[in-house]
Design a protein around this motif. Structure first.
Motif, PDB file in Angstrom:
ATOM      1  N   LEU A  18     -37.658 -71.766   7.460  1.00  0.00           N
ATOM      2  CA  LEU A  18     -37.724 -73.188   7.126  1.00  0.00           C
ATOM      3  C   LEU A  18     -38.142 -73.388   5.674  1.00  0.00           C
ATOM      4  O   LEU A  18     -37.630 -74.272   4.983  1.00  0.00           O
ATOM      5  CB  LEU A  18     -38.701 -73.896   8.073  1.00  0.00           C
ATOM      6  CG  LEU A  18     -38.227 -74.041   9.524  1.00  0.00           C
ATOM      7  CD1 LEU A  18     -39.320 -74.685  10.373  1.00  0.00           C
ATOM      8  CD2 LEU A  18     -36.950 -74.858   9.598  1.00  0.00           C
ATOM      9  N   GLU A  19     -39.097 -72.585   5.213  1.00  0.00           N
ATOM     10  CA  GLU A  19     -39.536 -72.689   3.826  1.00  0.00           C
ATOM     11  C   GLU A  19     -38.664 -71.764   2.980  1.00  0.00           C
ATOM     12  O   GLU A  19     -38.941 -70.567   2.847  1.00  0.00           O
ATOM     13  CB  GLU A  19     -41.017 -72.316   3.711  1.00  0.00           C
ATOM     14  CG  GLU A  19     -41.939 -73.329   4.383  1.00  0.00           C
ATOM     15  CD  GLU A  19     -43.405 -73.079   4.064  1.00  0.00           C
ATOM     16  OE1 GLU A  19     -43.677 -72.320   3.102  1.00  0.00           O
ATOM     17  OE2 GLU A  19     -44.255 -73.628   4.770  1.00  0.00           O
ATOM     18  N   SER A  20     -37.616 -72.321   2.435  1.00  0.00           N
ATOM     19  CA  SER A  20     -36.645 -71.545   1.666  1.00  0.00           C
ATOM     20  C   SER A  20     -36.197 -72.325   0.443  1.00  0.00           C
ATOM     21  O   SER A  20     -36.311 -73.549   0.392  1.00  0.00           O
ATOM     22  CB  SER A  20     -35.406 -71.233   2.525  1.00  0.00           C
ATOM     23  OG  SER A  20     -35.737 -70.450   3.645  1.00  0.00           O
ATOM     24  N   HIS A  21     -35.702 -71.611  -0.546  1.00  0.00           N
ATOM     25  CA  HIS A  21     -35.038 -72.242  -1.686  1.00  0.00           C
ATOM     26  C   HIS A  21     -33.935 -71.297  -2.139  1.00  0.00           C
ATOM     27  O   HIS A  21     -33.851 -70.136  -1.699  1.00  0.00           O
ATOM     28  CB  HIS A  21     -36.019 -72.540  -2.817  1.00  0.00           C
ATOM     29  CG  HIS A  21     -36.742 -71.331  -3.344  1.00  0.00           C
ATOM     30  ND1 HIS A  21     -36.184 -70.473  -4.272  1.00  0.00           N
ATOM     31  CD2 HIS A  21     -37.980 -70.821  -3.047  1.00  0.00           C
ATOM     32  CE1 HIS A  21     -37.037 -69.506  -4.551  1.00  0.00           C
ATOM     33  NE2 HIS A  21     -38.132 -69.690  -3.817  1.00  0.00           N
ATOM     34  N   LYS A  22     -33.076 -71.755  -3.025  1.00  0.00           N
ATOM     35  CA  LYS A  22     -31.887 -70.987  -3.392  1.00  0.00           C
ATOM     36  C   LYS A  22     -32.214 -69.625  -3.983  1.00  0.00           C
ATOM     37  O   LYS A  22     -31.436 -68.676  -3.840  1.00  0.00           O
ATOM     38  CB  LYS A  22     -31.013 -71.792  -4.353  1.00  0.00           C
ATOM     39  CG  LYS A  22     -31.706 -72.256  -5.621  1.00  0.00           C
ATOM     40  CD  LYS A  22     -30.867 -73.295  -6.347  1.00  0.00           C
ATOM     41  CE  LYS A  22     -31.607 -73.862  -7.551  1.00  0.00           C
ATOM     42  NZ  LYS A  22     -30.857 -74.964  -8.198  1.00  0.00           N
TER      43      LYS A  22
END
Length: 283
Positions: A18-22
């Motif tokens: 859920l805690e993701s970025h590119k």
């Protein structure tokens, strides 16, 4: 020899945290596409985007800029003749693809040397197409790639050029001896594509078929491999290579149930749903 099975898709294609970025899913740089063969590097870049890469940059001839932005607005453009921008992009990348549509002239060789000699041992380098033919004649580049995380993706004639083994004489024993000398993973594209790993193990496909015999199929594979390496951070990265190669052919086989010929762009456009299906089954 290990026959790859569907379960590898469930083992590697994981649901995203859920805690993701590119930045979590790989910075990919594709290099190739001269003024005559821009489609090759565009398909490689597009496959990387659709297979989930976080950031994709395409270093190509400036004549491909409009087509690139029209087809893949998610990808960034770099003029591969601009040394400053190219070196900056190389340094910022986790995975590099070099070769699709690059050509085999002096300009192509200059770009190839610049790319390979400015990479580091933490990066993955996928060498494909005309870049394989060029590398075959460059001992310095072969030596540089031998100490990096290199994946060559030749068809049988390209493998003949790189290995010196004639197509008629190519077998697992001879191929493995040469692959070990190269110090790289070899994805030998053919009927029942075979993957030779750096630990000496061999994997083979039993999926795929003649409906994949279309220009650009290998370019698409490079983009999928790059995206998988960029986002699935397994200790054994060669398992991720196996999965990417299997996914490419398994998806094509699935599409072939209703298509006489499966185009590379068909695979690219179906990648997101295909990967979503297996991410729900991941373990």
């Amino acid at each position: 020899m290990y026959q790859l099975q569907e379960n590898i898709l469930k083992q590697v294609i994981l649901q995203r945290p859920l805690e993701s970025h590119k930045g979590n899913f790989g910075r990919i740089l594709t290099i190739g596409g001269n003024e005559h063969y821009g489609g090759a590097i565009i398909m490689s870049s597009s496959a990387a985007v659709h297979a989930g890469a976080g950031l994709v940059s395409c270093a190509t001839d400036s004549k491909n800029l409009t087509a690139l932005h029209s087809i893949i607005p998610e990808a960034m453009f770099i003029n591969y003749n601009n040394d400053i921008d190219l070196l900056k992009a190389i340094n910022a990348s986790d995975v590099l693809v070099i070769g699709p549509g690059l050509g085999d002239d002096a300009v192509a060789l200059k770009i190839l040397r610049k790319v390979i000699l400015n990479t580091n041992t933490n990066q993955f380098i996928i060498v494909d197409g005309s870049a394989i033919t060029l590398v075959a004649h460059e001992a310095e580049l072969i030596q540089a790639l031998a100490v990096r995380k290199t994946i060559y993706t030749p068809h049988q004639m390209e493998w003949q050029r790189l290995s010196g083994i004639k197509i008629a004489d190519q077998d697992d024993t001879k191929n493995t001896v040469k692959q070990q000398k190269l110090g790289a993973t070899i994805v030998l594209k053919k009927h029942n594509t075979t993957i030779y790993h750096t630990d000496g193990s061999i994997s083979q496909l039993s999926v795929g078929g003649p409906y994949m015999s279309t220009g650009g199929m290998g370019d698409t594979l490079t983009g999928i491999i790059a995206a998988f390496l960029g986002q699935f951070h397994f200790k054994n990265y060669e398992q991720v290579v196996d999965c990417a190669v299997y996914a490419h052919s398994a998806l094509a086989q699935e599409l072939a149930s209703s298509k006489y010929v499966v185009l590379p762009t068909d695979i690219i456009n179906a990648l997101q749903k295909f990967m979503h299906k297996y991410s729900l089954q991941s373990r």
